[in-house]
Design a protein around this motif. Structure first.
Motif, PDB file in Angstrom:
ATOM      1  N   PRO A 233       5.798   8.313  17.412  1.00 16.05           N
ATOM      2  CA  PRO A 233       5.978   8.582  18.847  1.00 16.05           C
ATOM      3  C   PRO A 233       7.407   8.314  19.320  1.00 16.05           C
ATOM      4  O   PRO A 233       7.928   9.053  20.166  1.00 16.05           O
ATOM      5  CB  PRO A 233       4.978   7.616  19.513  1.00 16.05           C
ATOM      6  CG  PRO A 233       3.939   7.367  18.468  1.00 16.05           C
ATOM      7  CD  PRO A 233       4.689   7.351  17.177  1.00 16.05           C
ATOM      8  N   GLU A 234       8.068   7.286  18.765  1.00 17.06           N
ATOM      9  CA  GLU A 234       9.441   6.997  19.169  1.00 17.06           C
ATOM     10  C   GLU A 234      10.396   8.073  18.663  1.00 17.06           C
ATOM     11  O   GLU A 234      11.368   8.417  19.346  1.00 17.06           O
ATOM     12  CB  GLU A 234       9.865   5.629  18.657  1.00 17.06           C
ATOM     13  CG  GLU A 234       9.252   4.475  19.432  1.00 17.06           C
ATOM     14  CD  GLU A 234       9.912   3.155  19.102  1.00 17.06           C
ATOM     15  OE1 GLU A 234      10.672   3.101  18.106  1.00 17.06           O
ATOM     16  OE2 GLU A 234       9.672   2.184  19.839  1.00 17.06           O
ATOM     17  N   LEU A 235      10.135   8.612  17.482  1.00 11.82           N
ATOM     18  CA  LEU A 235      10.977   9.698  16.982  1.00 11.82           C
ATOM     19  C   LEU A 235      10.857  10.913  17.895  1.00 11.82           C
ATOM     20  O   LEU A 235      11.851  11.564  18.224  1.00 11.82           O
ATOM     21  CB  LEU A 235      10.570  10.065  15.548  1.00 11.82           C
ATOM     22  CG  LEU A 235      11.358  11.203  14.900  1.00 11.82           C
ATOM     23  CD1 LEU A 235      12.848  10.902  14.858  1.00 11.82           C
ATOM     24  CD2 LEU A 235      10.831  11.484  13.492  1.00 11.82           C
ATOM     25  N   ALA A 236       9.640  11.221  18.324  1.00 15.04           N
ATOM     26  CA  ALA A 236       9.453  12.329  19.271  1.00 15.04           C
ATOM     27  C   ALA A 236      10.190  12.053  20.572  1.00 15.04           C
ATOM     28  O   ALA A 236      10.833  12.952  21.148  1.00 15.04           O
ATOM     29  CB  ALA A 236       7.965  12.540  19.531  1.00 15.04           C
ATOM     30  N   ALA A 237      10.120  10.813  21.052  1.00 20.37           N
ATOM     31  CA  ALA A 237      10.790  10.443  22.289  1.00 20.37           C
ATOM     32  C   ALA A 237      12.300  10.585  22.165  1.00 20.37           C
ATOM     33  O   ALA A 237      12.970  11.146  23.041  1.00 20.37           O
ATOM     34  CB  ALA A 237      10.420   9.019  22.674  1.00 20.37           C
ATOM     35  N   LEU A 238      12.847  10.076  21.052  1.00 17.40           N
ATOM     36  CA  LEU A 238      14.296  10.161  20.853  1.00 17.40           C
ATOM     37  C   LEU A 238      14.743  11.618  20.770  1.00 17.40           C
ATOM     38  O   LEU A 238      15.740  12.009  21.389  1.00 17.40           O
ATOM     39  CB  LEU A 238      14.669   9.390  19.586  1.00 17.40           C
ATOM     40  CG  LEU A 238      16.139   9.037  19.382  1.00 17.40           C
ATOM     41  CD1 LEU A 238      16.274   7.905  18.371  1.00 17.40           C
ATOM     42  CD2 LEU A 238      16.954  10.225  18.901  1.00 17.40           C
ATOM     43  N   LEU A 239      14.010  12.415  20.007  1.00 15.96           N
ATOM     44  CA  LEU A 239      14.382  13.828  19.890  1.00 15.96           C
ATOM     45  C   LEU A 239      14.330  14.541  21.233  1.00 15.96           C
ATOM     46  O   LEU A 239      15.136  15.447  21.493  1.00 15.96           O
ATOM     47  CB  LEU A 239      13.454  14.524  18.890  1.00 15.96           C
ATOM     48  CG  LEU A 239      13.721  14.221  17.411  1.00 15.96           C
ATOM     49  CD1 LEU A 239      12.590  14.766  16.545  1.00 15.96           C
ATOM     50  CD2 LEU A 239      15.054  14.809  16.977  1.00 15.96           C
ATOM     51  N   SER A 240      13.424  14.142  22.103  1.00 19.81           N
ATOM     52  CA  SER A 240      13.318  14.799  23.409  1.00 19.81           C
ATOM     53  C   SER A 240      14.553  14.556  24.273  1.00 19.81           C
ATOM     54  O   SER A 240      14.801  15.297  25.221  1.00 19.81           O
ATOM     55  CB  SER A 240      12.065  14.317  24.146  1.00 19.81           C
ATOM     56  OG  SER A 240      12.224  12.988  24.628  1.00 19.81           O
TER      57      SER A 240
END
Length: 338
Positions: A233-240
Motif C-alpha cells: 500500500p505504501e508503494l502505491a501511495a508513493l507512486l501516486s
C-alpha cells in the motif's frame, strides 16, 4: 467456449501469483463478482481496488496449503476459475472440494478441469483480455486499466517525507527476471540527467534490492533511496505522488498505471502488446529490432558476439540508450496535464 457458470453457484477465482498479473486481472475479477483467492501479500490490491468480493488469503508452504483447502471446503464452493496456469492451482481446488473447475489446459492439468480453455486462444490478446477470456467475458477492444486508491495515511506519510515542489520521477531498476533488467548504471545516468532539469528522484525496490537501489541513488544530488522502505500500500501511495515512473517490465509499472502515474517502460524480451500498461500517459522504449525478440525468457540464453553489439547476452536491453529514456521522461514531464 464452454459456457460460464450459471448465477447462484458459490464461485471462487484463483488469482494470479504476481503483482502485475493480479493488477491486470482486477478488471475481469471485478466484473465477475466471485470470491477471490490470492496470495496474502497481494490482498491489499483487492482492497485498494474497492472490490466487494470476499478475499481468501493464500500462504505458501504446506501449512498454507492446508489452510487454503480448509477455506475452500468451509466456503462450499461449487465452481472455481483459475487465472494461474499451474497444475497446483487445479489440484488445490480439487482438494478443496470444488466440483467444477475452469481454466486453461496447461501444465498437465486437463483431467482436473471441468471446463477447458485452449491456451492457443490467448496469444494476440492483451493480458487484461486474456483474463476476461478465461472468465468467459467479452474482450475489451481498449483494455481498461484497474484503478486503485492508496490509503490516505500512507499518501500523507510519503508526501511529508518527499517534500519539495519540483517534479518527482521514480525509478524502479529491479526485476525478478534478469533478462528484463536495464543496467543500473544507466538508470543512475538518467537520474543525474533529470536532476540537471530540476527534477527530484526517488529510487524504488524491495528489501532484497536495497543494494541495487542504493547504487542507482548514489551520486545523484538529493535522490531518495526508498529501497525496502515500502509495503505494497505504501508503494502505491508513493507512486501516486510521482509525476513519472521509469521502470523495467515489472509489476510496479502496472501499479503506477493503476494510481494514475505515467510510465516510461523499458522493453527487451517481453512483448509490450501483451503486457504494456493501458490507458493514456505511457511511453514504451526499446532498442533496434533483433530476430530473437520477443523471446519471453526470464534468463537470456544468448552467448558470444551479438547482432549489433559485441556481446549477445541481454543485447536487447543493452541497445536501449540513456538518451532515449531521458527524452521519453522529458516528454511526459512536459505534457499538458489537461
Amino acid at each position: 467456449m464452454t459456457p460460464v457458470p450459471v448465477a447462484g453457484l458459490r464461485r471462487i477465482i484463483r488469482a494470479p501469483n504476481h503483482l502485475g498479473d493480479v493488477l491486470m486481472a482486477l478488471p475481469s475479477m471485478a466484473d465477475d463478482g466471485a470470491d477471490i483467492m490470492v496470495l496474502r501479500r497481494l490482498c491489499p490490491l483487492v482492497e485498494m481496488a474497492g472490490l466487494s468480493a470476499n478475499v481468501v488469503p493464500l500462504d505458501r508452504g504446506v501449512s498454507g496449503w492446508r489452510r487454503a483447502v480448509a477455506s475452500l471446503r468451509a466456503g462450499g464452493y461449487e465452481h472455481g476459475s483459475l487465472l494461474t496456469p499451474a497444475f497446483s492451482a487445479a489440484w488445490l481446488m480439487r482438494w478443496g472440494g470444488v466440483a467444477r473447475i475452469r481454466g486453461t489446459a496447461t501444465d498437465g492439468r486437463s483431467l482436473l478441469l471441468s471446463e477447458r480453455i485452449s491456451p492457443a486462444t490467448l496469444p494476440g490478446l492483451h493480458r487484461i483480455n486474456q483474463y476476461r477470456h478465461i472468465l468467459g467475458q467479452e474482450v475489451d477492444p481498449r483494455p481498461t486499466p484497474p484503478r486503485l486508491r492508496p490509503p490516505e495515511a500512507a499518501v500523507a506519510k510519503w508526501r511529508q517525507r518527499l517534500g519539495g515542489d519540483e517534479p518527482l520521477v521514480a525509478m524502479f531498476p529491479g526485476s525478478n527476471a534478469p533478462a528484463r533488467r536495464w543496467p543500473p548504471d544507466r538508470f543512475a545516468a538518467v537520474a543525474r540527467r533529470l536532476v540537471e532539469r530540476e527534477v527530484r528522484i526517488v529510487v524504488l525496490g524491495s528489501a532484497v534490492e536495497a543494494k541495487l537501489t542504493a547504487r542507482v541513488a548514489a551520486g545523484t544530488d538529493g535522490a531518495i533511496d526508498a529501497g525496502g522502505a515500502t509495503d505494497l500500500p505504501e508503494l502505491a501511495a508513493l507512486l501516486s505522488l510521482c509525476d513519472v515512473l521509469v521502470t523495467n517490465d515489472t509489476g510496479p509499472m502496472h501499479l503506477a498505471s493503476a494510481v494514475g502515474t505515467p510510465t516510461v517502460t523499458l522493453w527487451g524480451p517481453s512483448d509490450p502488446a501483451e503486457v504494456c500498461p493501458t490507458g493514456p500517459g505511457h511511453v514504451g522504449v526499446s532498442g533496434p529490432g533483433l530476430a530473437c525478440r520477443p523471446c519471453f525468457k526470464n534468463e537470456c540464453p544468448r552467448t558470444g558476439k551479438g547482432t549489433l553489439l559485441s556481446e549477445a547476452r541481454e543485447e536487447c536491453m543493452h541497445l536501449i540508450t540513456i538518451e532515449q529514456v531521458v527524452a521519453a521522461a522529458g516528454l511526459l514531464l512536459e505534457r499538458d496535464p489537461a
